[in-house]
Design a protein around this motif. Structure first.
Motif, PDB file in Angstrom:
ATOM      1  N   THR A   1       0.806  -1.216   0.000  1.00 37.81           N
ATOM      2  CA  THR A   1       0.000   0.000   0.000  1.00 37.81           C
ATOM      3  C   THR A   1       0.844   1.272   0.000  1.00 37.81           C
ATOM      4  O   THR A   1       0.307   2.352  -0.239  1.00 37.81           O
ATOM      5  CB  THR A   1      -0.929   0.020   1.230  1.00 37.81           C
ATOM      6  N   LYS A   2       2.137   1.169   0.279  1.00 42.81           N
ATOM      7  CA  LYS A   2       3.003   2.355   0.271  1.00 42.81           C
ATOM      8  C   LYS A   2       4.463   1.901   0.210  1.00 42.81           C
ATOM      9  O   LYS A   2       4.812   0.867   0.782  1.00 42.81           O
ATOM     10  CB  LYS A   2       2.784   3.215   1.523  1.00 42.81           C
ATOM     11  N   VAL A   3       5.302   2.702  -0.487  1.00 45.27           N
ATOM     12  CA  VAL A   3       6.720   2.355  -0.625  1.00 45.27           C
ATOM     13  C   VAL A   3       7.570   3.607  -0.475  1.00 45.27           C
ATOM     14  O   VAL A   3       7.236   4.666  -1.013  1.00 45.27           O
ATOM     15  CB  VAL A   3       7.023   1.731  -2.010  1.00 45.27           C
ATOM     16  N   ASN A   4       8.677   3.465   0.251  1.00 43.77           N
ATOM     17  CA  ASN A   4       9.688   4.514   0.305  1.00 43.77           C
ATOM     18  C   ASN A   4      11.044   3.891   0.010  1.00 43.77           C
ATOM     19  O   ASN A   4      11.412   2.882   0.621  1.00 43.77           O
ATOM     20  CB  ASN A   4       9.705   5.187   1.676  1.00 43.77           C
ATOM     21  N   TYR A   5      11.771   4.489  -0.929  1.00 41.81           N
ATOM     22  CA  TYR A   5      13.093   4.001  -1.311  1.00 41.81           C
ATOM     23  C   TYR A   5      14.186   4.965  -0.838  1.00 41.81           C
ATOM     24  O   TYR A   5      14.022   6.190  -0.895  1.00 41.81           O
ATOM     25  CB  TYR A   5      13.238   3.933  -2.836  1.00 41.81           C
ATOM     26  N   ALA A   6      15.322   4.407  -0.441  1.00 42.91           N
ATOM     27  CA  ALA A   6      16.561   5.162  -0.303  1.00 42.91           C
ATOM     28  C   ALA A   6      17.631   4.345  -1.011  1.00 42.91           C
ATOM     29  O   ALA A   6      17.894   3.191  -0.622  1.00 42.91           O
ATOM     30  CB  ALA A   6      16.931   5.388   1.155  1.00 42.91           C
ATOM     31  N   THR A   7      18.225   4.899  -2.068  1.00 38.29           N
ATOM     32  CA  THR A   7      19.164   4.125  -2.863  1.00 38.29           C
ATOM     33  C   THR A   7      20.608   4.491  -2.538  1.00 38.29           C
ATOM     34  O   THR A   7      20.913   5.601  -2.097  1.00 38.29           O
ATOM     35  CB  THR A   7      18.933   4.339  -4.369  1.00 38.29           C
TER      36      THR A   7
ATOM     37  N   ALA B   1      11.099   8.491  -2.983  1.00 36.82           N
ATOM     38  CA  ALA B   1      12.458   7.982  -3.153  1.00 36.82           C
ATOM     39  C   ALA B   1      13.483   9.076  -2.873  1.00 36.82           C
ATOM     40  O   ALA B   1      13.243  10.257  -3.147  1.00 36.82           O
ATOM     41  CB  ALA B   1      12.648   7.456  -4.576  1.00 36.82           C
ATOM     42  N   THR B   2      14.620   8.663  -2.339  1.00 36.58           N
ATOM     43  CA  THR B   2      15.813   9.499  -2.243  1.00 36.58           C
ATOM     44  C   THR B   2      16.955   8.703  -2.857  1.00 36.58           C
ATOM     45  O   THR B   2      17.250   7.587  -2.394  1.00 36.58           O
ATOM     46  CB  THR B   2      16.150   9.850  -0.782  1.00 36.58           C
ATOM     47  N   CYS B   3      17.565   9.240  -3.893  1.00 35.46           N
ATOM     48  CA  CYS B   3      18.597   8.505  -4.633  1.00 35.46           C
ATOM     49  C   CYS B   3      19.963   9.131  -4.389  1.00 35.46           C
ATOM     50  O   CYS B   3      20.144  10.341  -4.573  1.00 35.46           O
ATOM     51  CB  CYS B   3      18.278   8.487  -6.119  1.00 35.46           C
TER      52      CYS B   3
END
Length: 330
Positions: free
Chosen positions: A147-153, A224-226
């Motif tokens: 239902t929700k996604v947060n990325y840190a790459t 997202a934070t890349c």
């Protein structure tokens, strides 16, 4: 299996060279191979499976009589030549960002949405960080609902091509950076691609939009934070995923371990968790550091690594083509 006439566009570049390596490793059924690049690479000798091939200049006539074109020559080249190849009857798998958000063009990771290849003869390869993230995400979505996604790459310099690799080597020697805006040997750089008006970078927007498109969830909340890191190859992605239902960690482990393309690396006591050195040179995604998120109901934290040049680019494209060949789609 039937053999095919294959063009590799951008054959002298980092991903193009990896196309050839993966085609050989997978023993792709090739009847004839043509290597294409810009005029400055014309005549360059390239070895493939013990034979020498000479690079030809890419023109509108390059595709006549061929079945498949693998593109990794940049968005402008893809926008100009991919439709030409498709019009001549070829299946085109394009590694650039040129077609990824076109609603008529499928954006494909074979373990996730291979069926979408039936929608168009031109198929887009997703962003490298999206590819490695979407595989465990799909496993979780099928089992629990996402239902929700947060990325840190944590993205390796090879994601910038040879210029990125050269800048890391240069700054490790104590020289000044010539490609990145800061010394990549001494810091992580939270800037990949250009900044947008809302403060996100284009790379971050790619991950957001591509996740929604591949999962067929256009309204899925994604952020997202890349970040570029001083690693030669193989990206890492930390993911915070909110699920639709409660779960236990053993249930999550079982789901991930059973999903195609995933290697579960989740024994923290034995220091067995995903690292760039583990996934480097591999075509599977390492997933581990599984924890319940203390800040989110039904939240899961995980970390994954993947070779951004292989599975994040060349291998994913070849896997698409090989699956289509086996299904008589080429």
């Amino acid at each position: 299996m039937k053999e095919y006439k294959v063009c590799v566009v951008g054959a002298t570049g980092l991903v193009g060279q990896t196309f050839l390596k993966v085609l050989a490793e997978y023993d792709f059924p090739i009847q004839e191979l043509k290597l294409l690049a810009s005029a400055r690479s014309k005549g360059k000798a390239v070895e493939f499976k013990g034979q020498t091939y000479y690079v030809e200049e890419l023109t509108a006539d390059s595709f006549d009589g061929f079945d498949l074109a693998l593109f990794s020559a940049g968005g402008d080249v893809s926008k100009q030549f991919a439709p030409i190849a498709r019009a001549k009857g070829l299946t085109v798998v394009d590694n650039s960002s040129a077609w990824r958000q076109d609603p008529a063009i499928p954006l494909v990771v074979p373990e996730v949405n291979l069926a979408d290849t039936a929608l168009n003869k031109l198929i887009a390869n997703p962003n490298c960080s999206t590819i490695q993230s979407i595989i465990p995400l799909k496993a979780l979505d099928d089992a629990f609902g996402v239902t929700k996604v947060n990325y840190a790459t944590y993205q390796a310099v090879s994601g910038s091509g040879q210029k990125g690799k050269d800048d890391l080597a240069r700054t490790l020697r104590g020289e000044e950076p010539q490609f990145y805006p800061h010394n990549i040997a001494e810091t992580c750089i939270p800037e990949i691609d250009v900044f947008m008006e809302d403060g996100y970078t284009k790379e971050e927007v790619k991950m957001i939009n591509e996740t929604r498109k591949i999962l067929h969830k256009p309204e899925l909340p994604v952020s997202a934070t890349c970040v570029r890191v001083p690693v030669a190859n193989s990206h890492g992605v930390a993911m915070t995923v909110e699920l639709a239902q409660d779960f236990t960690l053993p249930e999550v482990e079982a789901v991930l371990a059973d999903f195609p393309g995933v290697i579960l690396a989740n024994n923290n006591q034995e220091h067995y968790y995903p690292t760039s050195t583990l996934s480097n040179g591999q075509d599977k995604i390492y997933v581990g550091r599984l924890r319940k998120d203390r800040a989110t109901k039904n939240g899961l934290l995980l970390y994954c690594t993947g070779d951004n040049i292989r599975k994040g680019a060349a291998a994913n494209a070849v896997q698409i083509a090989l699956a289509m060949a086996k299904n008589n789609q080429l």
